[in-house]
Design an enzyme around this catalytic site. Structure first.
Site, PDB file in Angstrom:
ATOM      1  N   CYS A  64       0.660  -1.337  -0.244  1.00  0.00           N
ATOM      2  CA  CYS A  64      -0.005  -0.030   0.072  1.00  0.00           C
ATOM      3  C   CYS A  64       0.926   1.232   0.060  1.00  0.00           C
ATOM      4  O   CYS A  64       0.502   2.184  -0.027  1.00  0.00           O
ATOM      5  CB  CYS A  64      -0.850  -0.128   1.043  1.00  0.00           C
ATOM      6  N   LYS A  67       2.127   6.130   1.590  1.00  0.00           N
ATOM      7  CA  LYS A  67       1.318   7.231   1.348  1.00  0.00           C
ATOM      8  C   LYS A  67      -0.128   7.346   2.061  1.00  0.00           C
ATOM      9  O   LYS A  67      -0.947   6.370   2.056  1.00  0.00           O
ATOM     10  CB  LYS A  67       1.279   7.811   0.053  1.00  0.00           C
ATOM     11  N   ASP A  96       2.344  20.545  -6.868  1.00  0.00           N
ATOM     12  CA  ASP A  96       3.630  20.349  -7.553  1.00  0.00           C
ATOM     13  C   ASP A  96       4.763  19.697  -6.898  1.00  0.00           C
ATOM     14  O   ASP A  96       4.376  19.227  -5.694  1.00  0.00           O
ATOM     15  CB  ASP A  96       4.289  22.057  -7.734  1.00  0.00           C
ATOM     16  N   ASP A  97       5.890  19.650  -7.488  1.00  0.00           N
ATOM     17  CA  ASP A  97       6.902  18.840  -6.965  1.00  0.00           C
ATOM     18  C   ASP A  97       7.603  19.456  -5.572  1.00  0.00           C
ATOM     19  O   ASP A  97       8.090  18.687  -4.863  1.00  0.00           O
ATOM     20  CB  ASP A  97       8.126  18.339  -7.547  1.00  0.00           C
ATOM     21  N   ASP A 114      10.848  14.147   1.352  1.00  0.00           N
ATOM     22  CA  ASP A 114      10.268  12.837   0.981  1.00  0.00           C
ATOM     23  C   ASP A 114      10.844  11.891   1.912  1.00  0.00           C
ATOM     24  O   ASP A 114      12.135  11.544   2.083  1.00  0.00           O
ATOM     25  CB  ASP A 114      10.601  12.572  -0.271  1.00  0.00           C
ATOM     26  N   ASP A 137      12.312  15.724  -6.782  1.00  0.00           N
ATOM     27  CA  ASP A 137      11.793  17.054  -6.849  1.00  0.00           C
ATOM     28  C   ASP A 137      11.997  18.185  -7.115  1.00  0.00           C
ATOM     29  O   ASP A 137      11.456  19.284  -7.787  1.00  0.00           O
ATOM     30  CB  ASP A 137      10.861  17.014  -5.460  1.00  0.00           C
ATOM     31  N   GLY A 185      20.489  16.318  10.307  1.00  0.00           N
ATOM     32  CA  GLY A 185      19.551  15.519  10.167  1.00  0.00           C
ATOM     33  C   GLY A 185      18.817  15.026  11.601  1.00  0.00           C
ATOM     34  O   GLY A 185      18.919  15.782  12.518  1.00  0.00           O
ATOM     35  N   HIS A 186      17.823  14.015  11.296  1.00  0.00           N
ATOM     36  CA  HIS A 186      17.050  13.669  12.572  1.00  0.00           C
ATOM     37  C   HIS A 186      16.770  12.292  12.514  1.00  0.00           C
ATOM     38  O   HIS A 186      16.569  11.750  11.597  1.00  0.00           O
ATOM     39  CB  HIS A 186      15.769  14.645  12.523  1.00  0.00           C
ATOM     40  N   ASP A 273       8.146  14.916 -11.744  1.00  0.00           N
ATOM     41  CA  ASP A 273       8.665  13.646 -11.825  1.00  0.00           C
ATOM     42  C   ASP A 273       7.606  12.657 -11.433  1.00  0.00           C
ATOM     43  O   ASP A 273       6.587  12.781 -10.592  1.00  0.00           O
ATOM     44  CB  ASP A 273      10.059  13.577 -10.877  1.00  0.00           C
TER      45      ASP A 273
HETATM   46 CO    CO Z   1       7.492  14.808  -7.306  1.00  0.00          CO
HETATM   47 CO    CO Z   2       7.866  14.220  -3.427  1.00  0.00          CO
END
Ligand code: CO
Ligand code: CO
Ligand code: CO
Length: 523
Positions: A64, A67, A96-97, A114, A137, A185-186, A273
């Site tokens: 799945c 998302k 949009d991306d 992402d 993106d 980062g995290h 993309d």
């Molecule tokens: Co995209």
């Molecule tokens: Co994206």
């Protein structure tokens, strides 16, 4: 395991409290302690079983994707106030991306994030894929990525340090290849392993490529083949060949950097993309924002090695199914387009290629340039058309352009129980109503599923020689995806028990099992 001073201290505290101190829902001593003599609170780990963990087996619902369904997200965002800031050139409303924020007259930030669960088992490859996917993106907006923050979660008691190091090394190597500086980062200790990046890039306002610039007459180009979702799903079922998996990994780890440079130089007006919503899902955003329609020539679309075969075998995940529903309302499919083509066009991609529109005259040279730059399967896959009802048409390139293409077959209406097809029982007949209720109850899935029950009704309709019953259930069976061969086998069982008269009856109607239209036309 020798008792460390740390364990002695931690356990003493936990036992006094009666709870594990890193998870108060657990009593102390906890399950892990009683079974394996390991105290997580003291930082102890189970010794790793030999070999590497199979990363994709850590994913909780692999079919799945991870998302939130697009419709649900849109409803939630719709409840929140819109962001009003003239410097925000591209926000979340246009699907949009990446977001674009203007910091000076000639400079914008391009920002995107992402994060996703493993789609391959090799940690290093997954690291590279996650980075390529996040950077994509920024490339799709015509931007140049500059910095990236890493976002990582994993169950610390289950995944070995070496594996995590490999993941991150893959990500960092990919960032380096892209000329992007990691800035930090995290990390989160969480049940599910996820990796992603928040990427910041730059673009001049005049060079920004959104999903809103496509114009009728332009050509549509795709830079990578489709099928990463189908191959990953086949892999989870142990049905993907090594060659198919290798081709998918090679495609997913490839940066869209060179493709984006070529796309910009060629004068592309609109770009996105191809990722989780599949080619048709992302194209639907592009046509919507550009106020145009599009035609996709299915034979021209490039597929990954063996992806077509897996689609034909039905190895299509639930996420692809949701993508199909998502675009159905604005989709027209010409007669003769194979089902496998639609499955691939809706297949959710990880780190997919760029999909962009550019003046038709530049298309051929652009495809040649993309192929020379390593996008070996880059292709011209369709064109942008004037806005008309049904914003995307999937068709054959050889079809005359202006032939109106038939709309996608509407889903079959839910078939009634058997005897609803017989002369309708008047509403005043209590017995008739009661019988229909009984029929519906008998047909409901229970220990037997609906498919098994449907085959039984066919055998019984033949055995009892009820023509309206048989027609109703043939339509239902075909709509469920039962094959004419399966239906015939069930019918012949009916013949076996019904004798010669049942055979003559079936012989007279068996052609209907091979002809969907004929059956749905009855009634
Ligand atoms: Co995209
Ligand atoms: Co994206
Ligand atoms: Co404990």
């Amino acid at each position: 395991m020798a008792v460390s001073p740390k364990r002695a201290r931690v356990m003493a505290r936990s036992r006094r409290l009666g709870h594990c101190i890193c998870d108060p829902r657990q009593a102390c001593p906890c399950e892990a302690f009683r079974q394996h003599d390991v105290c997580h609170c003291a930082g102890e780990r189970l010794p790793q079983a030999g070999g590497r963990p199979v990363l994709t087996q850590l994913v909780q619902s692999p079919g799945c994707a991870s998302k939130v369904p697009p419709g649900e997200l849109a409803r939630i965002l719709g409840r929140l106030p819109a962001v009003e800031d003239p410097r925000l050139l591209v926000g979340s409303a246009t699907l949009d991306d990446a977001g674009v924020f203007q910091v000076s007259p000639d400079l914008c930030l391009v920002q995107t994030v992402d994060v996703f669960t493993p789609c391959v088992d090799d940690p290093y490859a997954f690291g590279r894929i996650a980075a390529a996917n996040s950077l994509s993106d920024v490339y799709a907006m015509g931007g140049t990525p500059l910095t990236a923050l890493t976002i990582l979660s994993y169950p610390v008691h289950e995944v070995a340090e070496e594996v995590v190091a490999e993941l991150l090394r893959g990500g960092l190597d990919q960032l380096q290849e892209a000329g992007v500086t990691p800035t930090g980062g995290h990390s989160i200790n969480e049940a599910e392993l996820k990796l992603g990046f928040a990427v910041t890039g730059l673009v001049a306002p005049a060079e920004m490529v959104t999903n809103a610039g496509a114009r009728p007459g332009e050509a549509l180009l795709l830079t990578k083949p489709l099928g990463t979702g189908i191959i990953a799903f086949a892999g989870q079922l142990g049905r993907a060949s090594p060659a198919a998996r290798a081709a998918a990994v090679a495609s997913m780890t490839m940066l869209n950097r060179a493709a984006a440079e070529i796309m910009r130089r060629a004068g592309a007006r609109a770009c996105t993309d191809v990722t989780g919503f599949g080619l048709l899902g992302h194209l639907s955003h592009l046509v919507r924002e550009s106020g145009v329609s599009a035609e996709v020539w299915w034979e021209a679309v490039p597929w990954l090695t063996e992806a077509w075969r897996y689609a034909e075998e039905g190895l299509v995940s639930g996420a692809a199914e949701r993508n199909r529903e998502y675009v159905e309302g604005r989709l027209q499919v010409a007669a003769g387009v194979p089902e496998a083509a639609l499955d691939l066009l809706c297949d959710p991609q990880t780190s997919g290629g760029l999909l962009f529109s550019l003046p038709a005259a530049a298309a051929e040279a652009c495809v040649a340039e993309l192929r020379a730059a390593g996008c070996e399967q880059a292709a011209l896959i369709g064109r942008v058309t004037e806005l008309r009802e049904g914003s995307i048409q999937v068709t054959s390139r050889t079809m005359p352009n202006d032939t109106p293409t038939p709309a996608l077959e509407p889903p079959a209406p839910p078939a009634e129980a058997c005897c609803a097809a017989a002369p309708a029982a008047p509403a005043t007949s209590d017995a008739g109503q009661a019988f229909q209720q009984f029929m519906a109850t008998a047909l409901r899935p229970g220990a037997l599923d609906v498919v098994q029950k449907e085959l039984i009704t066919i055998a019984l309709s033949v055995c009892g020689q009820c023509e309206p019953c048989l027609k109703t259930h043939l339509a239902k069976a075909l709509a469920m995806g039962l094959t004419p061969e399966e239906i015939a086998e069930a019918a012949w069982l009916g013949v076996a028990f019904g004798g010669a008269k049942a055979m003559m009856f079936w012989k007279g109607l068996e052609h209907l099992a091979r002809n969907k239209e004929a059956v749905s036309g009855v009634e």
